[in-house]
Write a protein that holds these residues in place. Structure first.
Motif, mmCIF file in Angstrom:
data_model
loop_
_atom_site.group_PDB
_atom_site.id
_atom_site.type_symbol
_atom_site.label_atom_id
_atom_site.label_comp_id
_atom_site.label_asym_id
_atom_site.label_seq_id
_atom_site.Cartn_x
_atom_site.Cartn_y
_atom_site.Cartn_z
ATOM 1 N N GLN A 38 32.978 11.512 -41.401
ATOM 2 C CA GLN A 38 32.301 10.853 -40.299
ATOM 3 C C GLN A 38 31.392 9.779 -40.890
ATOM 4 O O GLN A 38 30.500 10.076 -41.650
ATOM 5 N N ASN A 39 31.671 8.549 -40.495
ATOM 6 C CA ASN A 39 30.854 7.460 -40.990
ATOM 7 C C ASN A 39 29.683 7.246 -40.046
ATOM 8 O O ASN A 39 29.837 7.326 -38.842
ATOM 9 N N TYR A 40 28.527 6.912 -40.601
ATOM 10 C CA TYR A 40 27.343 6.802 -39.764
ATOM 11 C C TYR A 40 26.535 5.607 -40.157
ATOM 12 O O TYR A 40 25.992 5.567 -41.229
ATOM 13 N N HIS A 47 21.604 14.098 -38.845
ATOM 14 C CA HIS A 47 22.880 13.716 -38.213
ATOM 15 C C HIS A 47 24.058 14.207 -39.050
ATOM 16 O O HIS A 47 24.995 14.820 -38.522
ATOM 17 N N GLU A 48 24.002 13.960 -40.350
ATOM 18 C CA GLU A 48 25.128 14.353 -41.210
ATOM 19 C C GLU A 48 25.239 15.873 -41.330
ATOM 20 O O GLU A 48 26.347 16.408 -41.425
ATOM 21 N N HIS A 56 27.447 17.427 -38.827
ATOM 22 C CA HIS A 56 28.879 17.416 -39.170
ATOM 23 C C HIS A 56 29.248 18.587 -40.090
ATOM 24 O O HIS A 56 30.407 18.966 -40.176
ATOM 25 N N GLU A 106 30.302 12.370 -32.774
ATOM 26 C CA GLU A 106 29.135 11.570 -33.156
ATOM 27 C C GLU A 106 28.000 11.705 -32.139
ATOM 28 O O GLU A 106 26.822 11.643 -32.488
ATOM 29 N N TYR A 119 27.665 8.177 -30.952
ATOM 30 C CA TYR A 119 26.296 8.008 -31.426
ATOM 31 C C TYR A 119 25.275 8.178 -30.292
ATOM 32 O O TYR A 119 25.440 9.031 -29.434
#
Ligand SMILES: [Zn+2]
Length: 269
Positions: free
Chosen positions: A6-8, A154-155, A158, A174, A203
């Protein structure tokens, strides 16, 4: 080797990282975590093994990170917050926490902000790659601690959320991560409730919609939503009606109407 990434908030460049000149690995032992955490008795969740790996101590982002946060306290507290919001307490028995056994925070020179990976061999071990360049760019300096903590929180979601066996829409994945961040009072100043676009923009856009659902249907709503992603593969036509008795389009329409009623046209874009 990556099974989920997951890119953030944007995709980092996936260029190979040269061998670092100065590397520092820190493993946060349970005894250190015990000493640094507030006492919550037997209501505390089991903590994973936490590690911090800094690829380049000479990078200006490394110094900013080390000056801004005590990694042992910040990461273990963030794990506790994530688990509390997604699973209530270890003794409830009404939800099942994924078997994440270790989390390694990897600070390195890369594009983007951060992303999380597991491995094919053992997905119970997670790595959160966090950009030293991004950390170096955080401004003003007074934002460093909250922004670093917010990204890590946030990470960490995941590392612990369910994903409907890989079928959950990325926008919902997200959105749940930023919903947790929002409820940890770690939202950045630029976040605001917006009603433009679809419910699954992801997001913070989806996070505010999820917060509306939490307030409308009661505390624990997003926890139940996450648990449904443990049991079922995602099918929109079943998922939302089974949780809320109506379609996600109807729910999002209600959210948009309420937001516009409260904020006027300023909140739409
Ligand atoms: Zn993410």
């Amino acid at each position: 080797m990556t099974v989920r990434e997951q890119n953030y908030p944007a995709s980092p460049t996936q260029t190979p990282v040269p061998l670092p000149d100065r590397t520092r690995d820190i493993t946060i032992e349970p005894s250190q975590q015990q000493a640094s955490q507030p006492k919550t008795g037997d209501r505390r969740f089991a903590q994973p093994k936490l590690r911090l790996k800094i690829h380049d101590l000479g990078h200006p982002g490394a110094a900013k990170f080390l000056n801004a946060v005590n990694a042992a306290t910040v990461v273990s507290a963030a794990v506790e917050n994530v688990l509390r919001l997604l699973y209530r307490s270890p003794s409830d028995g009404d939800t099942t926490v994924p078997p994440t056994r270790s989390v390694t925070i990897v600070l390195r020179d890369m594009g983007g902000v951060a992303y999380t990976t597991g491995t094919d061999l053992d997905d119970d071990h997670k790595a959160i790659h966090f950009s030293l360049n991004y950390i170096n760019s955080i401004s003003p300096a007074s934002r460093l601690k909250d922004e670093i903590t917010g990204v890590i929180t946030h990470e960490l979601v995941h590392c612990y959320q369910w994903d409907a066996q890989g079928t959950c829409p990325g926008g919902l994945i997200e959105g749940i991560a930023d919903w947790v961040r929002l409820n940890c009072n770690l939202s950045p100043p630029h976040w605001k409730r917006e009603t433009g676009g679809d419910w699954d923009r992801g997001y913070q856009h989806t996070a505010y919609f999820l917060q509306y659902l939490e307030l409308r249907f009661g505390e624990g709503t997003i926890r139940r939503l996450n648990d449904k992603l443990r049991n079922d593969k995602y099918k929109a036509e079943c998922f939302w009606p089974e949780l809320f008795g109506q379609s996600v389009d109807k729910l999002f329409g209600d959210y948009v109407k309420k937001a516009k009623d409260e904020d006027g046209d300023l909140c739409s874009q």
